[in-house]
Design a protein around this motif. Structure first.
Motif, PDB file in Angstrom:
ATOM      1  N   GLY A 145       0.825  -1.217   0.000  1.00  0.00           N
ATOM      2  CA  GLY A 145       0.000   0.000   0.000  1.00  0.00           C
ATOM      3  C   GLY A 145       0.851   1.256   0.000  1.00  0.00           C
ATOM      4  O   GLY A 145       0.578   2.206  -0.742  1.00  0.00           O
ATOM      5  N   VAL A 146       1.891   1.252   0.817  1.00  0.00           N
ATOM      6  CA  VAL A 146       2.789   2.419   0.868  1.00  0.00           C
ATOM      7  C   VAL A 146       3.477   2.616  -0.479  1.00  0.00           C
ATOM      8  O   VAL A 146       3.626   3.750  -0.953  1.00  0.00           O
ATOM      9  CB  VAL A 146       3.830   2.250   2.005  1.00  0.00           C
ATOM     10  N   LEU A 147       3.887   1.534  -1.110  1.00  0.00           N
ATOM     11  CA  LEU A 147       4.538   1.655  -2.416  1.00  0.00           C
ATOM     12  C   LEU A 147       3.586   2.212  -3.472  1.00  0.00           C
ATOM     13  O   LEU A 147       3.988   3.058  -4.293  1.00  0.00           O
ATOM     14  CB  LEU A 147       5.087   0.296  -2.862  1.00  0.00           C
ATOM     15  N   TRP A 148       2.325   1.782  -3.464  1.00  0.00           N
ATOM     16  CA  TRP A 148       1.362   2.312  -4.422  1.00  0.00           C
ATOM     17  C   TRP A 148       1.101   3.795  -4.176  1.00  0.00           C
ATOM     18  O   TRP A 148       1.015   4.581  -5.123  1.00  0.00           O
ATOM     19  CB  TRP A 148       0.041   1.527  -4.380  1.00  0.00           C
ATOM     20  N   VAL A 149       0.987   4.185  -2.921  1.00  0.00           N
ATOM     21  CA  VAL A 149       0.797   5.613  -2.599  1.00  0.00           C
ATOM     22  C   VAL A 149       2.020   6.395  -3.052  1.00  0.00           C
ATOM     23  O   VAL A 149       1.897   7.474  -3.652  1.00  0.00           O
ATOM     24  CB  VAL A 149       0.522   5.800  -1.089  1.00  0.00           C
TER      25      VAL A 149
END
Length: 189
Positions: A145-149
């Protein structure tokens, strides 16, 4: 089962055969137990996974029972050898067989206790491994999730910077083009 066969041995040859088999079996159990012990020590060194107090107590209980097995086997073999000796009286043979029987029953109870403790330890460790697996999966989802954000934010930043650079470069070029067109039309002001 081997202990039972030792108890019912009719000759010294049978006794020696079964005693050798049980010694080999106990040796294998002890070597496997040492491997498990080394694994437990390694787990204890890692900060990401620690053993619970009850798991450590179960492990120590298991270790004490396993250590006691050799002692009781030696006693039963010694008593059976003595009972099989030609010099032993009938009364002595009966006494040794009764003593071996009580040792055998005691060891059977300890063996059942050992199996229960191993089962408890196994289920406790399986639960902990499942929890650790779930934590790993949760961490994976969070990182994803952090990588997508981060990807989305970086695309927005690149778009904004590109727009600003295009405007900064294009505005003077448009002004020069406008001046060049006026100059081409003859306006020299």
């Amino acid at each position: 089962n081997l202990l039972y066969l030792i108890l019912n041995s009719e000759s010294n040859e049978e006794l020696k055969k079964y005693a050798q088999e049980i010694t080999e079996t106990e040796s294998q159990v002890f070597s496997q137990f040492k491997e498990v012990n080394a694994t437990y020590n390694e787990i204890g060194k890692n900060n990401f996974l620690s053993l619970k107090k009850e798991q450590i107590e179960n492990f120590r209980d298991i270790q004490s029972v396993v250590d006691n097995f050799t002692e009781t086997t030696t006693t039963i073999v010694k008593n059976t050898e003595e009972a099989l000796s030609p010099n032993a009286s009938l009364q002595k043979k009966q006494q040794l067989r009764v003593e071996n029987g009580s040792i055998f029953l005691e060891r059977t109870k300890k063996y059942q206790s050992l199996l229960e403790k191993i089962s408890l330890l196994n289920s406790s460790l399986a639960k902990d491994m499942g929890d650790a697996n779930e934590m790993g999966a949760s961490a994976y989802r969070n990182v994803r999730g952090v990588l997508w954000v981060g990807y989305f934010v970086s695309v927005v930043i690149v778009f904004v910077i590109t727009t600003l650079l295009v405007q900064r470069i294009a505005t003077p070029i448009i002004m020069i083009e406008s001046l060049a067109n006026k100059f081409a039309e003859g306006d020299l002001t």
